[in-house]
Design a protein around this motif. Structure first.
Motif, mmCIF file in Angstrom:
data_model
loop_
_atom_site.group_PDB
_atom_site.id
_atom_site.type_symbol
_atom_site.label_atom_id
_atom_site.label_comp_id
_atom_site.label_asym_id
_atom_site.label_seq_id
_atom_site.Cartn_x
_atom_site.Cartn_y
_atom_site.Cartn_z
ATOM 1 N N UNK A 1 18.635 11.419 -15.112
ATOM 2 C CA UNK A 1 18.873 10.087 -15.663
ATOM 3 C C UNK A 1 18.616 8.979 -14.640
ATOM 4 N N UNK A 2 18.565 9.317 -13.358
ATOM 5 C CA UNK A 2 18.293 8.307 -12.317
ATOM 6 C C UNK A 2 17.880 9.047 -11.035
ATOM 7 N N UNK A 3 17.167 8.315 -10.168
ATOM 8 C CA UNK A 3 16.768 8.897 -8.884
ATOM 9 C C UNK A 3 15.692 9.956 -8.986
ATOM 10 N N UNK B 1 31.363 -1.406 -13.972
ATOM 11 C CA UNK B 1 30.192 -1.479 -13.076
ATOM 12 C C UNK B 1 30.581 -1.593 -11.601
ATOM 13 N N UNK B 2 31.569 -2.412 -11.275
ATOM 14 C CA UNK B 2 31.933 -2.593 -9.870
ATOM 15 C C UNK B 2 32.539 -1.316 -9.301
ATOM 16 N N UNK B 3 33.397 -0.654 -10.078
ATOM 17 C CA UNK B 3 34.009 0.594 -9.619
ATOM 18 C C UNK B 3 32.944 1.665 -9.397
ATOM 19 N N UNK B 4 31.944 1.723 -10.293
ATOM 20 C CA UNK B 4 30.888 2.725 -10.165
ATOM 21 C C UNK B 4 29.980 2.435 -8.965
ATOM 22 N N UNK B 5 29.727 1.174 -8.685
ATOM 23 C CA UNK B 5 28.905 0.843 -7.502
ATOM 24 C C UNK B 5 29.618 1.307 -6.226
ATOM 25 N N UNK B 6 30.936 1.053 -6.147
ATOM 26 C CA UNK B 6 31.686 1.497 -4.971
ATOM 27 C C UNK B 6 31.692 3.020 -4.878
ATOM 28 N N UNK B 7 31.877 3.688 -5.997
ATOM 29 C CA UNK B 7 31.922 5.141 -6.041
ATOM 30 C C UNK B 7 30.597 5.748 -5.571
ATOM 31 N N UNK B 8 29.495 5.241 -6.110
ATOM 32 C CA UNK B 8 28.170 5.783 -5.770
ATOM 33 C C UNK B 8 27.826 5.503 -4.307
ATOM 34 N N UNK B 9 28.181 4.313 -3.841
ATOM 35 C CA UNK B 9 27.909 3.995 -2.425
ATOM 36 C C UNK B 9 28.652 4.961 -1.502
ATOM 37 N N UNK C 1 26.596 3.563 -19.009
ATOM 38 C CA UNK C 1 25.510 2.758 -18.430
ATOM 39 C C UNK C 1 25.869 2.246 -17.042
ATOM 40 N N UNK C 2 27.156 1.958 -16.803
ATOM 41 C CA UNK C 2 27.570 1.447 -15.498
ATOM 42 C C UNK C 2 27.241 2.464 -14.396
ATOM 43 N N UNK C 3 27.448 3.761 -14.686
ATOM 44 C CA UNK C 3 27.162 4.804 -13.684
ATOM 45 C C UNK C 3 25.661 4.996 -13.526
ATOM 46 N N UNK D 1 23.703 4.412 -9.922
ATOM 47 C CA UNK D 1 22.885 5.456 -9.291
ATOM 48 C C UNK D 1 21.448 4.989 -9.124
ATOM 49 N N UNK D 2 20.929 4.305 -10.125
ATOM 50 C CA UNK D 2 19.559 3.806 -10.024
ATOM 51 C C UNK D 2 19.443 2.780 -8.897
ATOM 52 N N UNK D 3 20.473 1.918 -8.783
ATOM 53 C CA UNK D 3 20.452 0.896 -7.736
ATOM 54 C C UNK D 3 20.503 1.518 -6.341
ATOM 55 N N UNK D 4 21.287 2.583 -6.134
ATOM 56 C CA UNK D 4 21.435 3.226 -4.825
ATOM 57 C C UNK D 4 20.397 4.316 -4.577
ATOM 58 N N UNK D 5 19.658 4.685 -5.646
ATOM 59 C CA UNK D 5 18.664 5.745 -5.494
ATOM 60 C C UNK D 5 19.252 7.130 -5.481
ATOM 61 N N UNK D 6 20.504 7.306 -5.934
ATOM 62 C CA UNK D 6 21.144 8.610 -5.955
ATOM 63 C C UNK D 6 20.754 9.339 -7.243
ATOM 64 N N UNK D 7 20.157 10.525 -7.139
ATOM 65 C CA UNK D 7 19.793 11.260 -8.360
ATOM 66 C C UNK D 7 21.009 11.519 -9.249
ATOM 67 N N UNK D 8 20.876 11.215 -10.538
ATOM 68 C CA UNK D 8 21.937 11.427 -11.525
ATOM 69 C C UNK D 8 21.408 12.401 -12.564
ATOM 70 N N UNK D 9 22.113 13.526 -12.723
ATOM 71 C CA UNK D 9 21.640 14.597 -13.593
ATOM 72 C C UNK D 9 22.652 14.807 -14.721
ATOM 73 N N UNK D 10 22.147 14.807 -15.933
ATOM 74 C CA UNK D 10 22.989 15.029 -17.115
ATOM 75 C C UNK D 10 23.122 16.523 -17.352
ATOM 76 N N UNK D 11 24.393 16.973 -17.459
ATOM 77 C CA UNK D 11 24.669 18.389 -17.696
ATOM 78 C C UNK D 11 25.168 18.532 -19.135
ATOM 79 N N UNK D 12 24.454 19.280 -19.993
ATOM 80 C CA UNK D 12 24.885 19.410 -21.393
ATOM 81 C C UNK D 12 26.193 20.221 -21.494
ATOM 82 N N UNK D 13 26.886 20.033 -22.594
ATOM 83 C CA UNK D 13 28.206 20.680 -22.754
ATOM 84 C C UNK D 13 28.096 22.197 -22.714
ATOM 85 N N UNK D 14 26.972 22.727 -23.183
ATOM 86 C CA UNK D 14 26.843 24.187 -23.246
ATOM 87 C C UNK D 14 26.515 24.818 -21.879
#
Length: 552
Positions: A19-21, A62-70, A93-95, A99-112
């Motif tokens: 989803x990002x990175x 959004x602000x909490x997620x930016x701090x978390x990702x950083x 979307x905030x996460x 991740x897109x802003x920091x360049x951190x790869x974000x991977x979606x894991x399906x429920x199964x």
């Protein structure tokens, strides 16, 4: 190679979606870790894929997620896996934006796809990579062994350089490059001589890494050998840190080179026993028997003019063997590099060397002496003898130096005597010359003295020895005491008379007195000293005493 985010995404059973990175999926993954903490950073080591469900995260802020990702990015986390269908139906979307802003790869894991499946996939990939590295390491070890047995160190270095995708070099005991692969690496390896010398000063086994802005590569240095003083060193240069397979290959090379070194040490010990027998025959005046025993071991050394070198060590007994061993390595390495034979025989607390006149081994001794003399002078530069390429030649200004005593904590330092060039029939004479030169070096506090220079110079500088001065002062003291009373100038009269070879008129003219006056003074000299000036030995001793107390 180790697993990456890309390999996990392409894993068909995991069904992961980026989803990002997207441009940072080639980063290696050291482990997959699950944590629902709002701040998992204190428990991260770097290189992890962090798996979360956002159970305790305000993932829509959004602000909490930016701090978390950083925070994750700063801790070295390589990717964030987010499970959908648990707390959130889709990734907020905030996460995604953070991740897109920091360049951190974000991977979606399906429920199964359970997190355990991802952890197992990472673990299996790491295990497979380690197995491949071990297998490659064993294969490299077999090939390195084959090269060492078939081609020697040169073949081993060539294969090692190819295995690590870099270069490799072997140094001898003096820090000089013995072999390198590829060929262009010789010049690169030569620039590390100072680093190799520093490494050899450390207790073995020792290693160090050379790198930084001033270096174009990363170089690992390792000592070779099992003794207290390493007999060799290995350098390996690469563009980056060594991987597991490359590390196996390096350790195998070190082990093989150590075995080769120890085998060479055994052969050298046997060669020294033969050398001792050859030396005894030469000193006994049996050069033909010496040649028969030596065979081809020393090439043409026993036929061409050679020099005898004797070395002792001015140091406490415990340090003498190590210091003489270092000198042995220096001489043997110099001879090996030039391809010349040399005979080296330990003789009790001495070292005896038979080396070609004008060859690399003799030059190495002279350069060593020049360096040590310069160090004694406080780094003021090489002495005149060193600049002329003849370290250790007797200089009048140094003749009166007192013999040096061992100083606790001071570096052990060999003292060397060097004979004149001789042929095999005169080996015993050369040994005597080297002994005499060594004795002078020891008494004068010199590092090296050549017998030729003692004979070519004047005997007058030798009179500055403290023992000679004491003898001269004792012999002439009655005359000086007589002159001090103002009853005549006997010392000056004696010197004038001796300098004129006993010619009364010439000596009296030099003094400006009548010859009868001079005759009277010489009778007084005989009376005071109780010696006859008619005895040539007495005249010689008086003349030398006058030169020792007031040299010209």
């Amino acid at each position: 190679m180790p697993p990456t985010l890309a390999s996990l995404v392409h894993h068909s059973a995991l069904k992961l979606t980026v989803r990002a990175g997207e441009d940072r999926l080639d980063v290696p993954v050291r482990w997959a870790h699950v944590s629902e903490l709002a701040d998992p950073v204190p428990y991260m080591e770097g290189g992890e894929l962090l798996l979360v469900t956002a159970l305790k995260l305000d993932a829509e802020d959004p602000e909490a997620m930016r701090r978390y990702v950083r925070r994750l990015e700063g801790a070295g986390v390589v990717g964030l896996g987010f499970a959908v269908g648990v707390n959130y139906d889709e990734i907020p979307a905030a996460l995604v934006d953070a991740c897109a802003q920091e360049g951190l790869p974000l991977i979606e894991v399906p429920r199964r796809t359970p997190f355990l499946a991802i952890t197992k996939a990472v673990s299996a990939a790491i295990a497979a990579d380690q197995y491949r590295a071990v297998t490659a390491g064993f294969a490299a070890q077999r090939e390195l062994t084959r090269q060492a047995l078939g081609e020697g160190p040169e073949g081993l270095l060539a294969h090692l350089a190819a295995q690590v995708d870099g270069w490799a070099a072997l140094y001898d005991a003096s820090g000089a490059v013995v072999a390198a692969a590829p060929d262009w690496a010789v010049r690169r390896a030569a620039r590390l001589t100072a680093d190799v010398e520093r490494l050899r000063e450390r207790p073995a086994p020792a290693s160090s890494v050379v790198g930084g802005p001033e270096h174009e590569d990363r170089v690992e240095l390792h000592t070779i050998g099992t003794g207290r003083r390493p007999r060799a060193a290995l350098a390996v240069g690469t563009a980056a840190a060594l991987g597991t397979a490359e590390r196996y290959a390096l350790h195998s090379a070190i082990a093989l080179l150590t075995l080769t070194t120890e085998r060479s040490r055994s052969l050298r010990a046997a060669e020294q026993r033969i050398g001792a027998a050859v030396l005894r025959m030469l000193l006994a005046g049996e050069p033909d028997h010496a040649r028969a025993v030596a065979g081809d071991l020393y090439g043409e050394l026993l036929d061409a003019p050679f020099r005898m070198v004797l070395a002792e060590c001015v140091a406490p007994r415990a340090d003498r063997a190590e210091a003489l061993g270092a000198l042995t390595e220096l001489v043997e390495s110099a001879a090996a590099r030039s391809g010349e034979p040399v005979l080296v025989v330990p003789e009790g607390e001495r070292l005896v060397v038979l080396a070609a006149d004008g060859g690399a081994a003799v030059t190495a001794c002279e350069r060593y002496a020049a360096t040590r003399e310069a160090a004694r002078a406080g780094g003021a530069g090489f002495p005149a003898a060193a600049r002329g390429g003849q370290g250790g030649r007797e200089q009048p200004g140094r003749a009166g130096a007192a013999a040096r005593e061992p100083v606790p904590g001071e570096e052990a330092e060999p003292v060397v005597g060097l004979s004149a060039p001789v042929g095999p029939i005169a080996a015993a004479a050369a040994y005597k010359q080297a002994e005499q030169a060594l004795s002078v070096a020891r008494r004068r506090g010199r590092v090296l003295v050549e017998h030729e220079q003692l004979a070519a110079g004047s005997v007058v500088p030798l009179l500055a020895d403290d023992a000679v001065k004491a003898f001269a002062d004792g012999l002439l003291r009655p005359l000086y005491e007589h002159d001090a009373t103002g009853r005549g100038d006997l010392v000056a009269s004696l010197k004038a008379w001796l300098s004129r070879h006993g010619q009364w008129d010439a000596a009296a003219a030099d003094l400006g007195v009548h010859r009868h006056t001079l005759r009277y003074r010489m009778r007084r000299v005989e009376e005071i000293l109780g010696r006859s000036l008619d005895d040539p030995d007495v005249r010689m001793e008086l003349w030398l005493a006058l030169k020792a107390t007031a040299p010209e």
